[in-house]
Design an enzyme around this catalytic site. Sequence first.
Site, PDB file in Angstrom:
ATOM      1  N   SER A  21       4.080  -0.466  -2.553  1.00  0.00           N
ATOM      2  CA  SER A  21       3.410  -1.618  -1.922  1.00  0.00           C
ATOM      3  C   SER A  21       2.121  -1.868  -2.691  1.00  0.00           C
ATOM      4  CB  SER A  21       3.057  -1.308  -0.466  1.00  0.00           C
ATOM      5  OG  SER A  21       4.182  -0.871   0.233  1.00  0.00           O
ATOM      6  N   LYS A  41       5.604  -7.941   2.279  1.00  0.00           N
ATOM      7  CA  LYS A  41       5.161  -6.619   2.759  1.00  0.00           C
ATOM      8  C   LYS A  41       3.763  -6.698   3.384  1.00  0.00           C
ATOM      9  CE  LYS A  41       4.772  -2.074   3.088  1.00  0.00           C
ATOM     10  NZ  LYS A  41       5.468  -1.231   4.059  1.00  0.00           N
ATOM     11  N   LYS A  47      -5.363   0.501   2.119  1.00  0.00           N
ATOM     12  CA  LYS A  47      -5.022  -0.145   0.840  1.00  0.00           C
ATOM     13  C   LYS A  47      -4.243  -1.436   1.079  1.00  0.00           C
ATOM     14  CE  LYS A  47      -1.215   1.102  -0.661  1.00  0.00           C
ATOM     15  NZ  LYS A  47       0.188   0.705  -0.625  1.00  0.00           N
TER      16      LYS A  47
END
Length: 294
Positions: free
Chosen positions: A95, A170, A238
């Site tokens: 990701s 995502k 993140k």
Amino acid sequence: MKIGFVGLGIMGKPMAKNLLKAGYQLVVYDIVAAGVKDVAAAGAEAATSAKEVAQKTDIVITMLPNSPHVKAAVLGPNGVLEGAKPGTIIVDMSSIAPLAAKEVAAKAAEKGVEMLDAPVSGGEPKAIDGTLSIMVGGKKEIFDKCQAILSKMGASVVLCGEIGAGNTTKLANQIIVALNIAAMSEALVLGAKAGVNPETIYKAIRGGLAGSTVLDAKAPMVLSGNFKPGFRIELHIKDLANAIETGHEIGVPLPLTSQVMEIMQALKVDGKAGNDHSGIAQYYEKLAKFEARK
Ligand code: NAD
């Protein structure tokens, strides 16, 4: 067919093992030897660099923490591109920022190397079962070549658009998951301190409109005080940082995402960045001075 696999952490390890189980030959690498040893014991060939993985295979899957790790492993010294040949396909399942996926794909294209971005959702349990949801960006003809392989790791494999579209999808997923865990935590701590057993609350509401995959995966962890990852808070930070940066770039304010980001930052300061993201509950528990345990 020989497939390369770079990045054998919590997710990469079981995903690689599912490809072995499906009968594919694998060449694998991680900068940490333990992951390589584990997957080699299951039948994979161990390599000593990402470059060697690419030299020995035609499709290279990467499953790394974030954009800088993917850039290092693909574009850096001894990286995938040094060993790749024209026609090699990189499938990055990490990701990362959508922009970073586009940058890496552009560099790969200079060498005649194709790329898909194909991040996943479902966490370690679904990585083990081979039932991940896989969100893919890239050219349709490259997707068609890789779909059979991806379906050995995921129950759902969806082409979302051009390169970067997998990671954009995502980011949407990660916003929904983060906000769900925060809402669940706020609600369970309220109910528990108000005097109702939080396990009873969970059982009573899970079949109604408040029920969700997130509730079923994460409420039991909160109720038993087990915050072992799973998906670490630092990785979710993140993802939200990538979401907020992308939102700011294209003019989409993300007020709720920003608020949950600050909750996660507070947990990081509190030494809890390595906990599972169900540990968001600990922020609410500290505020209320009450734990939502069964
Ligand atoms: P992890 O930290 O457990 O594994 C990452 C692996 O990459 C480590 O083994 C590390 O040594 C290796 N690595 C780092 N840099 C490298 C390099 N340059 N070359 C080779 N290997 C390198 O992380 P994870 O939980 O497996 O997550 C991987 C990705 O999947 C992340 O982007 C994460 O956001 C995403 N993801 C994780 C989950 C989850 O539940 N853990 C769920 C969905 C998506």
